[in-house]
Enzyme design. Structure first.
Site, short mmCIF file in Angstrom:
data_model
loop_
_atom_site.label_atom_id
_atom_site.label_comp_id
_atom_site.label_asym_id
_atom_site.label_seq_id
_atom_site.Cartn_x
_atom_site.Cartn_y
_atom_site.Cartn_z
N HIS A 18 0.86 -1.08 0.00
CA HIS A 18 -0.12 0.01 0.01
C HIS A 18 1.02 1.08 0.02
CE1 HIS A 18 -3.88 1.99 1.64
NE2 HIS A 18 -3.18 2.90 1.17
N HIS A 20 1.37 4.85 -2.52
CA HIS A 20 0.71 5.55 -3.64
C HIS A 20 1.92 6.29 -3.99
CE1 HIS A 20 -3.53 5.31 -2.42
NE2 HIS A 20 -2.87 5.21 -1.17
N GLU A 197 -11.35 3.13 6.37
CA GLU A 197 -10.24 4.22 6.82
C GLU A 197 -10.86 5.19 7.09
OE1 GLU A 197 -7.99 6.45 3.71
OE2 GLU A 197 -6.64 7.11 4.98
N1 HPA Z 1 -6.79 7.11 1.33
C1 HPA Z 1 -7.44 7.49 0.03
N2 HPA Z 1 -6.78 7.95 -0.77
C2 HPA Z 1 -5.57 8.33 -0.98
C3 HPA Z 1 -4.76 7.83 0.27
C4 HPA Z 1 -5.39 7.45 1.44
O1 HPA Z 1 -4.85 7.06 2.33
N3 HPA Z 1 -3.46 8.20 -0.21
C5 HPA Z 1 -3.67 8.63 -1.45
N4 HPA Z 1 -4.72 8.61 -1.78
ZN ZN Z 2 -3.94 4.59 0.57
#
Ligand code: HPA
Ligand code: ZN
Length: 336
Positions: A18, A20, A197
């Site tokens: 995970h 980005h 989240e």
């Molecule tokens: N959550 C949702 N979208 C995102 C995140 C995240 O933690 N990081 C980068 N894009």
């Molecule tokens: Zn993320």
């Protein structure tokens, strides 16, 4: 945390599931790329930009994260960003990584899909770390936008192993993307989605039942639903947990409040990951050290986390077994 445990979590072989790639763009590189490309930034200096990283929730982060990505224009920019992340991963003993990228953030600014794919993919090929790519759809945009993104990515689908769903969670439930995920499933792509989240456990459930995802990104709110927790444990659905992200975005106030130990002790396939390391205070080993310092995590938990990271990966079975054997050999040599 004692010194031995610190050394173990740093040195153990691990996978990252995970991350980005746009969230690995350090302020120094943002400024260097802005200068190279003649892009004006609304911040006077690296320090002023870093000072703006005071987040209160997911959206307050996303606004700055998308602004930071505006300096990425040429294939070499995407290459340099990815190569810099892979060097950090290598230093943290990451053996394998499955990297998210957000093409819509770039195509909306007029960057060609080819530029995005080629730059990121070439850096993966040039790294000694095993690296594969997962293309994410931005959930604050429409499903039609996601479908046309998938269409535009058709010539490059051999460069990705799967698709994901990220960006603003609350108000954009997984169901919104049922058709595009069904299409990706037909194409034989692996499927993941951010859920639980900031969003409720119901989003985890619909990611599983409507989108048919194989892993849940974050998923820390699963513990609010006992039946769902039991199911996610039974089906060995992995959760890609991002501890420093969770504290920076106030999912948990402090690391000592994080539920990683409860997730593991509930038998869930939890993993530790960095999410957006340039924004949240660190890469893989920073996340391991922060959690092991604040929480009652043991050597046994460290081994479980290392094993989980490879088990939950989308590597072919043979490579997965090879990495798991490497983890077992590593821990066999650690004095009890
Ligand atoms: N959550 C949702 N979208 C995102 C995140 C995240 O933690 N990081 C980068 N894009
Ligand atoms: Zn993320």
């Amino acid at each position: 945390m004692n010194n031995q445990l610190r050394t173990v979590v740093q040195a153990m072989p691990k996978a990252e599931l995970h991350i980005h790639i746009e969230g690995s763009l350090e302020p120094e590189l943002i400024f260097a790329l802005a200068a190279r490309n003649g892009v004006a930034l609304p911040y006077a200096s690296v320090e002023a930009l870093r000072a703006a990283y005071a987040f209160t929730d997911l959206q307050s982060f996303l606004d700055i994260y998308y602004a930071g990505a505006s300096v990425l224009l040429q294939e070499q920019d995407f290459y340099d960003m990815t190569a810099a992340y892979l060097k950090k991963a290598e230093a943290d003993n990451v053996r394998h990584t499955e990297i998210f990228f957000d093409p819509q953030t770039h195509t909306a600014r007029g960057v060609a899909m080819e530029t995005v794919f080629n730059g990121i993919h070439r850096a993966c090929q040039d790294s000694p770390v095993s690296a594969t790519l997962i293309m994410c759809f931005l959930r604050h945009l429409s499903e039609e936008d996601a479908l046309s993104t998938l269409e535009a990515a058709t010539p490059y689908l051999d460069k990705i192993i799967g698709v994901g769903l990220d960006s603003s969670e609350v108000g954009h439930p997984p169901e919104k993307f049922a058709r595009v995920f069904a299409r990706c499933r037909e194409l034989g792509l692996h499927l993941v989605a951010h859920a639980g989240e900031e969003g409720p456990p119901a989003y985890i459930e619909s990611a599983l039942d409507v989108l048919h995802v194989e892993r849940i990104d974050h998923g820390v709110r699963v513990l609010e639903d006992a039946a769902l927790t039991a199911r996610v444990a039974r089906e060995r659905i992995a959760l890609t947990v991002c501890p420093l992200s969770n504290t920076k975005l106030r999912v948990f106030d402090q690391m000592k409040d994080h539920n990683l130990v409860q997730l593991l002790d509930a038998g869930l396939v939890a993993t530790v990951n960095s999410d957006d390391p340039a924004y949240f205070g660190g890469y893989m080993n920073d996340n391991f050290i922060a959690t092991f310092e604040a929480l009652p995590l043991t050597l046994a938990h460290a081994r479980t986390l290392a094993r989980n990271s490879f088990e939950a990966s989308f590597l072919p079975a043979e490579q997965k077994q090879r990495f798991l054997a490497e983890v077992d050999a590593y821990f066999a040599a650690v004095p009890a």
